[in-house]
Each structure stands twice: as structure tokens, then as C-alpha cells.
Design a protein around this motif. Structure first.
Motif, PDB file in Angstrom:
ATOM      1  N   ASP A  23       0.751  -1.674   0.139  1.00  0.00           N
ATOM      2  CA  ASP A  23      -0.254  -0.321   0.333  1.00  0.00           C
ATOM      3  C   ASP A  23       0.704   1.100   0.084  1.00  0.00           C
ATOM      4  N   PRO A  24       1.226   1.624  -1.422  1.00  0.00           N
ATOM      5  CA  PRO A  24       1.830   3.528  -1.353  1.00  0.00           C
ATOM      6  C   PRO A  24       1.728   4.513  -0.303  1.00  0.00           C
ATOM      7  N   ASP A  25       0.656   4.099  -0.065  1.00  0.00           N
ATOM      8  CA  ASP A  25       0.286   5.670   0.264  1.00  0.00           C
ATOM      9  C   ASP A  25      -0.003   5.130   2.130  1.00  0.00           C
ATOM     10  N   ALA A  26      -0.566   3.928   2.444  1.00  0.00           N
ATOM     11  CA  ALA A  26       0.230   3.848   4.163  1.00  0.00           C
ATOM     12  C   ALA A  26       1.529   4.054   4.775  1.00  0.00           C
ATOM     13  N   ILE A  40      -1.289   0.901  14.235  1.00  0.00           N
ATOM     14  CA  ILE A  40      -2.022   0.705  13.554  1.00  0.00           C
ATOM     15  C   ILE A  40      -3.279  -0.203  13.774  1.00  0.00           C
ATOM     16  N   SER A  41      -4.785   0.707  13.400  1.00  0.00           N
ATOM     17  CA  SER A  41      -6.116  -0.733  13.727  1.00  0.00           C
ATOM     18  C   SER A  41      -6.911  -0.714  12.016  1.00  0.00           C
ATOM     19  N   LEU A  42      -7.388  -2.044  12.438  1.00  0.00           N
ATOM     20  CA  LEU A  42      -8.226  -2.502  11.509  1.00  0.00           C
ATOM     21  C   LEU A  42      -9.086  -2.401  12.021  1.00  0.00           C
ATOM     22  N   ARG A  43     -10.469  -2.373  11.030  1.00  0.00           N
ATOM     23  CA  ARG A  43     -12.211  -2.361  11.240  1.00  0.00           C
ATOM     24  C   ARG A  43     -12.361  -3.726  10.308  1.00  0.00           C
ATOM     25  N   HIS A  44     -13.374  -4.380  10.905  1.00  0.00           N
ATOM     26  CA  HIS A  44     -14.903  -4.935  10.333  1.00  0.00           C
ATOM     27  C   HIS A  44     -14.129  -6.156   9.955  1.00  0.00           C
ATOM     28  N   ILE A  45     -13.161  -7.170  10.782  1.00  0.00           N
ATOM     29  CA  ILE A  45     -12.755  -8.369  10.417  1.00  0.00           C
ATOM     30  C   ILE A  45     -13.263  -9.301  10.371  1.00  0.00           C
ATOM     31  N   PHE A 160      -6.240   2.233   9.170  1.00  0.00           N
ATOM     32  CA  PHE A 160      -5.515   3.360   9.475  1.00  0.00           C
ATOM     33  C   PHE A 160      -4.979   3.556  10.511  1.00  0.00           C
ATOM     34  N   ILE A 161      -3.882   4.223   9.934  1.00  0.00           N
ATOM     35  CA  ILE A 161      -2.421   4.628  11.272  1.00  0.00           C
ATOM     36  C   ILE A 161      -2.945   6.168  12.095  1.00  0.00           C
ATOM     37  N   ASP A 162      -2.590   5.810  13.680  1.00  0.00           N
ATOM     38  CA  ASP A 162      -2.633   7.933  14.316  1.00  0.00           C
ATOM     39  C   ASP A 162      -1.648   7.770  14.518  1.00  0.00           C
ATOM     40  N   ARG A 163      -1.501   8.162  15.157  1.00  0.00           N
ATOM     41  CA  ARG A 163      -0.540   9.428  16.536  1.00  0.00           C
ATOM     42  C   ARG A 163      -0.601   8.114  17.597  1.00  0.00           C
ATOM     43  N   ASN A 164      -2.063   8.302  17.963  1.00  0.00           N
ATOM     44  CA  ASN A 164      -2.216   7.548  20.086  1.00  0.00           C
ATOM     45  C   ASN A 164      -2.781   6.749  19.177  1.00  0.00           C
ATOM     46  N   ILE A 165      -3.470   5.809  20.439  1.00  0.00           N
ATOM     47  CA  ILE A 165      -4.529   5.185  20.538  1.00  0.00           C
ATOM     48  C   ILE A 165      -6.268   5.412  20.556  1.00  0.00           C
ATOM     49  N   GLU A 166      -5.800   7.182  21.343  1.00  0.00           N
ATOM     50  CA  GLU A 166      -7.403   7.852  21.563  1.00  0.00           C
ATOM     51  C   GLU A 166      -8.122   8.010  19.781  1.00  0.00           C
ATOM     52  N   SER A 167      -7.231   7.656  19.690  1.00  0.00           N
ATOM     53  CA  SER A 167      -7.427   8.402  18.251  1.00  0.00           C
ATOM     54  C   SER A 167      -7.809   7.303  17.546  1.00  0.00           C
ATOM     55  N   LEU A 169      -8.973   4.310  18.716  1.00  0.00           N
ATOM     56  CA  LEU A 169     -10.404   4.238  19.162  1.00  0.00           C
ATOM     57  C   LEU A 169     -11.808   4.705  18.658  1.00  0.00           C
ATOM     58  N   SER A 170     -11.228   6.294  19.445  1.00  0.00           N
ATOM     59  CA  SER A 170     -12.576   7.295  18.627  1.00  0.00           C
ATOM     60  C   SER A 170     -12.847   7.413  17.168  1.00  0.00           C
ATOM     61  N   ARG A 171     -12.384   6.592  16.444  1.00  0.00           N
ATOM     62  CA  ARG A 171     -12.805   6.233  15.206  1.00  0.00           C
ATOM     63  C   ARG A 171     -13.688   5.315  15.100  1.00  0.00           C
ATOM     64  N   THR A 172     -13.822   4.037  15.716  1.00  0.00           N
ATOM     65  CA  THR A 172     -14.959   3.244  15.820  1.00  0.00           C
ATOM     66  C   THR A 172     -15.747   3.209  17.201  1.00  0.00           C
ATOM     67  N   ASN A 173     -16.104   4.721  17.127  1.00  0.00           N
ATOM     68  CA  ASN A 173     -16.845   5.137  18.317  1.00  0.00           C
ATOM     69  C   ASN A 173     -17.181   4.234  19.904  1.00  0.00           C
ATOM     70  N   CYS A 174     -15.746   3.950  19.998  1.00  0.00           N
ATOM     71  CA  CYS A 174     -15.674   2.923  21.933  1.00  0.00           C
ATOM     72  C   CYS A 174     -15.571   4.533  22.715  1.00  0.00           C
TER      73      CYS A 174
END
Length: 281
Positions: A23-26, A40-45, A160-167, A169-174
Motif C-alpha cells: 500500500d504506497p499511501d499507507a 495501526i488499526s483495522l476494522r470489520h474483520i 488506519f494509522i494514528d498517532r495515539n490509541i485514543e484517536s 478508538l474514537s474512530r470506532t465510537n468506543c
């Protein structure tokens, strides 16, 4: 020698069945985030329909010039995430245990957080594993003569790649889910401790009535009791007697006016009867 050959053959077999693509962009984003802590996070596995192979590759972090590869696998049957580390043709594994995994449910979110030589695994908003590792990806990247890193991933799952775990988790409405659970827990605790029972409500109402009685000299219930009529004095003896006399005079005047009006109505009816029966008119 035979063991080494079998190990290399097994590694090649796994590599051929990874289905991971560059994945060149990632990869470009990872070059920016890997200098410090990142996630690094993944969704809907989703679970596999044909469970012939229980191990599924998620993503790989590759340092080409350093000849180091870190491949992350999801092993639902063993309930763990496995990291295969290939360093200068030497392969060893690290297991991140996740007891909540099973082979039938869809994983809403899976996040791997890297902080120096510490790693943490989050599955469906819950921290299921945390430990120290033998490697530090940030140092490995920064210590290279020509820093270079590639990210290969399974294209079926959003990454997705984020700076911290909070960001992440917030993407998945945790946070929203945790707030709702916290509210439900608060209401349950309130009910179990009787914070909203009738006894407390009556006690609060009694305190309000006590303050009202002290201020106005009579109870609120007396003001709304239908048995109290307007022509009967409800003023207590503590009030000024002049006020009481004026009120009694006012009541007497009202009664006199009522009597006068009744007499006038009688006179009007008699006059009307005389006019109607007047023969000379």
C-alpha cells in the motif's frame, strides 16, 4: 540442516499465502508516524466462511534495507495475534493473547499500539494484551543509514494509522459506547442503592413543605384543599384583627349586594307583567 530447510519451506509457504499487497499511501504515512509512538488499526474483520486455515495475515511492516519484516497474523482458533519476526533470515514469533477471540463473530476493531519497545493490543475497544518487546520499530527506522519502510496489508479490511490509541478508538465510537455503558451502570447502581426511591422523594417533599410553612405561616395543602370555602375566614389569629374585621365587612357587603340585586330582579319582573297585561296600553 533438514530442520532449517523445513523452516524455510514453511516460511515460503506462508509468504505465498499471505495475500498481502503493498500500500504506497499507507507506506508514506507510516514513514511519518513511525518516528514516534503510533497505532495501526483495522476494522470489520469478518470470520472466514471456510475455516480450513485458522490463521489470517493482517499486515506486514517491512524494512527492506535492514532485512527486517514484522508480519501480524490473526489466529482465531488459538485466540491470539501472532507476530512473525524475520530478521536477517532468522524467524521467531511473538504471541499476543486475546481470550475474547472466537471463530464466528466479526471483529469491529483491532488496533496495535507501539510505544518505544512496548506493544498493546485492543480488540473491540478493550485492551486485551500489553507487554514489552525485544524490538523498537521507531529506533530501528531512525538508526538506518537510509530509512525506508513499507506497509503491506490485507485489502479486504480498512486500515488506519494514528498517532495515539485514543484517536484510533474514537474512530470506532468506543468513547460513545463507554459513555452509554457508564450511564447504564450509574442508573443500575442508583436503583440498587435506592437513590430514587419513594422514601427519599417524600423526605425531600417534607423538607420543602417545612420551609414553606416557616415562611408563610400555613401549609401548602390548605391552599389547595377544596373543603375550604371563600365565605369562611381562613386567616389565623396571629394576623392583624383590623384585617380580619375588614374581610368580614367585605363578606357582609357582598351578601347585601346579592340581596339588593335579587329585589331589583323582582321589581323588573312585576313591571314587565303590568306592561304586558295593561288594557289601556
Amino acid at each position: 540442516m533438514r530442520k532449517i530447510f523445513m523452516l524455510l519451506a514453511f516460511a515460503l509457504m506462508i509468504e505465498s499465502g499471505l495475500n498481502l499487497s503493498l500500500d504506497p499511501d499507507a507506506s508514506t504515512d507510516l514513514e511519518q508516524y513511525i518516528r514516534d509512538d503510533f497505532t495501526i488499526s483495522l476494522r470489520h474483520i469478518r470470520p472466514r466462511r471456510k475455516a480450513k486455515i485458522s490463521i489470517e495475515a493482517l499486515f506486514m511492516i517491512d524494512f527492506p534495507s535492514a532485512k527486517n519484516k514484522f508480519t501480524f497474523y490473526l489466529d482465531r482458533k488459538a485466540k491470539r495475534v501472532t507476530i512473525d519476526i524475520n530478521s536477517n533470515s532468522q524467524i521467531f514469533s511473538k504471541h499476543l493473547n486475546a481470550p475474547s477471540l472466537n471463530e464466528t463473530i466479526t471483529i469491529r476493531s483491532l488496533a496495535v499500539s507501539f510505544s518505544e519497545n512496548k506493544i498493546a493490543l485492543f480488540i473491540d475497544c478493550k485492551n486485551v494484551y500489553k507487554d514489552e518487546m525485544e524490538f523498537n520499530l521507531s529506533k530501528l527506522y531512525l538508526n538506518m543509514d537510509e530509512p525506508d519502510v513499507k506497509l503491506l496489508r490485507e485489502r479486504k479490511y480498512p486500515l488506519f494509522i494514528d498517532r495515539n490509541i485514543e484517536s484510533a478508538l474514537s474512530r470506532t465510537n468506543c468513547q460513545k459506547t463507554s459513555k452509554q455503558k457508564g450511564y447504564r451502570k450509574m442508573m443500575k447502581d442508583s436503583e440498587s442503592h435506592g437513590y430514587y426511591n419513594d422514601q427519599d422523594v417524600n423526605r425531600k417533599r417534607g423538607r420543602r413543605e417545612h420551609r414553606y410553612n416557616n415562611r408563610y405561616g400555613h401549609s401548602q395543602n390548605q391552599l389547595i384543599n377544596p373543603s375550604y370555602r371563600g365565605d369562611i375566614s381562613v386567616v389565623s389569629g396571629d394576623c392583624d384583627e383590623n384585617l380580619l374585621a375588614k374581610m368580614n365587612d367585605l363578606i357582609a357587603l357582598v351578601k347585601k349586594l346579592e340581596k339588593d340585586i335579587a329585589n331589583q330582579h323582582g321589581d323588573v319582573r312585576r313591571l314587565q307583567s303590568l306592561i304586558e297585561n295593561c288594557a289601556g296600553c
